[in-house]
Each structure stands twice: as structure tokens, then as C-alpha cells.
Scaffold this active site. Structure first.
Site, PDB file in Angstrom:
ATOM      1  N   GLY A  39      -3.966  -3.968  12.850  1.00  0.00           N
ATOM      2  CA  GLY A  39      -4.855  -5.015  12.335  1.00  0.00           C
ATOM      3  C   GLY A  39      -4.198  -6.361  12.565  1.00  0.00           C
ATOM      4  N   GLY A  59      -1.957  -8.847  11.969  1.00  0.00           N
ATOM      5  CA  GLY A  59      -0.785  -8.985  11.124  1.00  0.00           C
ATOM      6  C   GLY A  59      -0.335 -10.411  10.936  1.00  0.00           C
ATOM      7  N   LYS A  94      -3.221 -18.209  14.753  1.00  0.00           N
ATOM      8  CA  LYS A  94      -2.114 -17.246  14.850  1.00  0.00           C
ATOM      9  C   LYS A  94      -0.871 -17.833  14.202  1.00  0.00           C
ATOM     10  CE  LYS A  94      -1.615 -14.797  18.544  1.00  0.00           C
ATOM     11  NZ  LYS A  94      -1.384 -14.369  19.960  1.00  0.00           N
ATOM     12  N   ASP A 118       6.334 -10.986   8.485  1.00  0.00           N
ATOM     13  CA  ASP A 118       6.231 -12.304   7.850  1.00  0.00           C
ATOM     14  C   ASP A 118       4.932 -13.032   8.178  1.00  0.00           C
ATOM     15  OD1 ASP A 118       6.623 -13.231  10.464  1.00  0.00           O
ATOM     16  OD2 ASP A 118       8.739 -13.672  10.141  1.00  0.00           O
ATOM     17  N   GLY A 119       4.148 -12.475   9.112  1.00  0.00           N
ATOM     18  CA  GLY A 119       2.864 -13.098   9.435  1.00  0.00           C
ATOM     19  C   GLY A 119       2.968 -14.402  10.186  1.00  0.00           C
ATOM     20  N   ARG A 151      -6.647 -20.316  18.628  1.00  0.00           N
ATOM     21  CA  ARG A 151      -7.228 -19.661  19.806  1.00  0.00           C
ATOM     22  C   ARG A 151      -8.745 -19.700  19.719  1.00  0.00           C
ATOM     23  NH1 ARG A 151      -4.953 -13.818  20.944  1.00  0.00           N
ATOM     24  NH2 ARG A 151      -6.044 -13.313  19.015  1.00  0.00           N
ATOM     25  N   ASP A 167      -5.644  -2.104  21.693  1.00  0.00           N
ATOM     26  CA  ASP A 167      -5.856  -3.148  20.686  1.00  0.00           C
ATOM     27  C   ASP A 167      -5.609  -4.537  21.257  1.00  0.00           C
ATOM     28  OD1 ASP A 167      -3.133  -1.812  20.457  1.00  0.00           O
ATOM     29  OD2 ASP A 167      -2.713  -3.717  19.465  1.00  0.00           O
ATOM     30  N   ASP A 190      -4.309 -11.635  23.971  1.00  0.00           N
ATOM     31  CA  ASP A 190      -3.036 -11.245  23.369  1.00  0.00           C
ATOM     32  C   ASP A 190      -1.881 -11.316  24.361  1.00  0.00           C
ATOM     33  OD1 ASP A 190      -4.024 -10.968  20.867  1.00  0.00           O
ATOM     34  OD2 ASP A 190      -3.853  -8.801  20.755  1.00  0.00           O
TER      35      ASP A 190
END
Length: 465
Positions: A81, A83, A104, A116-117, A167, A241, A251
Site C-alpha cells: 500500500g 507507505g 510522496k 518513516d513515511g 506527482r 504494484d 514509481d
């Protein structure tokens, strides 16, 4: 009227998202802002500051992290998912086209799995440059609207400056979204999601038969990968993904573009078996589409989509040939002869380990009489056949508008990143201008055209971001 940020996706698919309150970086600075893209989105000059605030992590509402799964290096992983990515919402341009805005590096989400995202400046800047360069080269891709820098530290292999990237995409729906619905038997959600994708990406097909709709996905994916092959782009991590349903390059991780053409070289240091090498990208694209068709068997008859997968190779080859005809100025003649000449050219590139992009510039210069021909019988033989194919008149104009004189190079990116990490952005702005065809001084342009020295060659890239 100020730009409106809607939450269409989150409202339509509450079971596929998790609300997320964005945590802005400490001491953020809007280091890069894509004004032409903002104009394309229809944002008026008086409202630019509103858009800038969203990019800084201050949107009018909370964002949403998306749930999906995927096959990573061929193995199904159910625990995926967003993150560190957050769907801010959607914005409508003046042509009534809807665009996703996605941030992002906005802090840990429900799917961060203990991470930590955050995102680091290094990878954020690399994505910004790659997406804008591929767009300039006419390759389907997501876009970069803004890059926010910060001195807030983020730990990866080392402590690095943190960053956030905004993005822009037609959709952020991935192959992995449909795999998630399949794994959880979410029939209603998958049907709605499929229609959502059609309305976003192929509105003319919203009422078409499933086989026609799926054909659009297969064709877009094949053509994207064909373009990668024609320009020497290696994605590096083609997990399902990481595959956009609409056929956009998506990505950016340990990507690269060839300097020296060594097609078997593996750049992703975690790809021990070379699954995602340059030579395997076309076959992996088909493998991923097969996983997608399996997932779609939840809503379509099992055998309904199979015939379309057989068309993948034709879509890919025709697109690749069209691209390479332009790159070589081979605008006339039989396809079989053109394919033969292209294959021979790639063989010469490999034999002599030429620089991927500069070899096409070399050919242009030879045709114009500005450069001596390589003193090699194989090349001379190829060149004679090539000129005969073109009736001695290769389409130089087409070549010059197709072949980039400035390539996306790791040693230049390293220079730009090192300076940006010290708060100096002049090199970044100059290199970005060179990559996207903007006017520069002769000296600046000459600098960015230089291939790497032997000690600047990059052979291994990290996934960490």
C-alpha cells in the site's frame, strides 16, 4: 476562482483507502516548481500560491493512502500500500480532464509497515528529472509538479536530507489494486474500479466490451515498454504494484538510461537474477499483464481476455519499429527490412559499446559529413545498406527532432544531487533545462552533453528512497 481539490477516488472507494493527515517537513523550501505543468492543469497565475501550499503539504483536506498488493520479483506480497505516498485529491483542467495530485514523503501511513513515511532528496530529485525527461522524449509517464526540500534528516543507507515530491497522473491505480480486489474477493469494488479507470484513461471505451477495454491496457503497456527499449531506459523494479493501469511510467526507483550500451548489465543491486534487466523488460510486461488478467477473472469470464494477451508482442514490435525508424531516419521501405536494419544497428552498438544516445548523434553527423565514419568493415557494410534503404536520403529532420542531444545520466544526476543537498540549486535548474529542450548557453549545454569518464560510470543503483 481558486483551484478545487476534490476527493472523488476516496469517496468512491472507501474500502481501498485510509485517511492520512499530512505531516509537513521541517523548514520546507519549494526548490523546484513546474510552472508549465501548472499552466497545463489550468491553474491561473493568481492562484499559483494555493497550488504551492498544497505541494508544501498544506492542502485544504486530509489526503488518502491507497491499499493495493502486488507481485514483487515474481512473488505475491499481500502486505502493500502507499507507505509514504498520499493522494491529495483530484484537480480538473480547462479541458475537463481530471488529474491526480499525489504527495510522496508526507509521513507514515496505515500501510508504512513500520517505515518513516518519508522520502529523501536524492530519490525525489531523480524522479523529478526522470519523469520530466521521459515526457520530453514523448514517453508516457507520470509528471512532477513540485519538489520540496528540507534539512530534516531521513535515515537510509546514510542520513540524508528529506524531501517531498508532488506527482501528477491520470490515475494512481496500479495493477496491484486489481490484485487486491481479487485476493479479497471485492467484486463490487473491482467492477467500480475498472469503470473508474476507463472513465479516466479511455472515456471513449466506457461502454465498450471488456475485451476492447482490456486491449487498451495491453496496448498502452506494450507501447510504453517499447519506448523504454528504443531510448535505453531501464525501470529497474517492474513489480505489478509499480505498473500503472493506464500505461504510464510509474514509481521511479533504481532506474537508469544507458551510457555505454551493455544490454545484459544489471543496475538494481537487489535484482540478483536480473529479472528486471533491459533485455527482460518486454517479457516482464507481458507476465505482469497475465497477472492482471488473472485478477480480472473476478469480474470477467476467465477466457474472455486471453486472446488480447496474444496481441501484446505485435503492439510492442510495431511501436518499437516506429520509434526506431524515426531515430534512424528510416521513414520508408518494408517493415521486415527496417527491423533487420534496426537489429543490425543495435548489434553494432553492443559490439563497439557505443554510448546509447550519442551513437544516434554520431550517425546524424556522419550523414551530414561532420564526422568520419568508424574504420570498421561491419559498420561500412551496414551503412551502405542503410543508405540504400533510404535512397541515399535519410530523414535528418526527423532524426534531429527525435534523438536527444542531452541524456539522463547518473554522473550528472550525482553532481546535481550533491549540490542540492548543500542547498545549491543552480546545477539542477540548468540540467533540467537541458534535458527538456530549453535554451542554454553553449558552455552549459556542452557540459551536460558529456558522457561519463571511466571512473564516473555507475554500475549499481539502490532502491532506497
Amino acid at each position: 476562482m481558486s483551484p478545487v481539490l476534490t476527493q472523488e477516488y476516496a469517496k468512491t472507494f472507501p474500502n481501498l483507502v485510509s485517511a492520512h493527515n499530512i505531516v509537513p517537513l521541517e523548514g520546507p523550501r519549494l526548490a523546484l516548481f513546474n510552472q508549465p505543468l501548472a499552466n497545463q492543469l489550468g491553474v491561473k497565475a493568481a492562484d499559483i500560491n494555493v497550488l504551492r501550499e498544497w505541494c508544501l503539504g498544506n492542502p485544504p483536506t486530509s489526503g488518502h493512502a491507497q491499499k493495493y498488493v502486488g507481485h514483487q520479483f515474481g512473488v505475491f506480497n499481500p502486505d502493500l500500500g502507499d507507505g509514504r505516498g498520499v493522494l491529495l485529491g483530484e484537480i480538473e483542467d480547462e479541458q475537463a480532464q481530471i488529474w491526480d495530485l499525489h504527495l510522496k514523503g508526507a509521513g507514515p501511513t496505515a500501510y508504512s509497515r513500520g517505515g518513516d513515511g518519508r522520502a529523501v532528496l536524492r530519490s525525489s530529485l531523480r524522479e523529478y528529472f526522470a519523469s520530466e525527461t521521459l515526457n520530453h522524449w514523448g514517453i508516457a509517464t507520470t509528471r512532477a509538479l513540485a519538489l520540496v526540500s528540507s534539512q530534516q534528516g531521513v535515515q537510509r543507507e546514510r542520513l540524508e536530507p528529506g524531501a517531498m515530491l508532488t506527482r501528477v497522473a491520470k490515475t494512481h491505480v496500479r495493477f496491484g489494486h486489481f490484485e487486491y480486489c481479487y485476493s479479497q474477493r471485492l467484486v463490487t469494488e473491482q467492477k467500480q474500479l475498472w469503470q473508474h479507470v476507463m472513465q479516466r484513461c479511455w472515456p471513449q471505451l466506457t461502454d465498450a466490451e471488456p475485451i476492447e477495454q482490456f486491449r487498451a491496457v495491453v496496448k498502452a503497456t506494450a507501447e510504453m515498454i517499447a519506448d523504454w527499449q528504443a531510448f535505453g531506459f531501464i525501470h529497474g523494479v517492474m513489480n505489478t504494484d509499480n505498473m500503472s493501469i493506464c500505461g504510464d511510467t510509474f514509481d521511479f526507483g533504481p532506474y537508469t538510461v544507458f551510457d555505454t550500451f551493455i544490454p545484459q548489465q544489471i543496475f538494481n543491486h537487489t535484482d540478483h537474477r536480473g529479472r528486471y534487466s533491459f533485455l527482460r523488460q518486454p517479457s516482464v510486461g507481458l507476465w505482469n499483464l497475465q497477472r492482471l488478467s488473472q485478477a480480472l477473472s473476478l469480474i470477467f469470464p476467465v477466457d474472455a481476455l486471453a486472446p488480447v494477451l496474444n496481441e501484446y508482442e505485435d503492439f510492442l514490435q510495431q511501436r518499437y519499429l516506429g520509434r526506431m525508424r524515426k531515430r534512424l531516419g528510416l521513414m520508408h521501405g518494408d517493415d521486415s527490412v527496417a527491423f533487420k536494419r534496426v537489429g543490425e544497428w543495435m548489434g553494432l552498438m553492443q559490439r563497439f559499446e557505443w554510448d546509447f544516445q550519442d551513437s544516434f548523434i554520431m550517425l546524424q553527423d556522419i550523414i551530414k559529413g561532420d564526422r568520419a565514419m568508424p574504420d570498421d568493415d561491419l559498420f561500412k557494410e551496414w551503412y551502405e545498406c542503410y543508405m540504400a534503404d533510404n535512397d541515399q536520403q535519410p530523414q535528418l529532420g526527423v532524426m534531429e527532432t527525435t534523438n536527444p542531444r542531452v541524456s539522463l545520466r547518473n554522473h550528472h544526476l550525482a553532481q546535481v544531487i550533491a549540490q542540492a543537498e548543500q542547498g545549491e540549486w543552480t546545477a539542477a535548474q540548468s540540467y533540467l533545462a537541458a534535458l527538456t529542450g530549453q535554451s542554454l548557453s553553449v558552455d552549459e549545454l556542452s557540459h551536460w552533453q558529456q558522457p561519463p569518464n571511466s571512473n564516473e560510470q555507475v554500475t549499481s543503483l539502490s532502491c532506497s528512497s
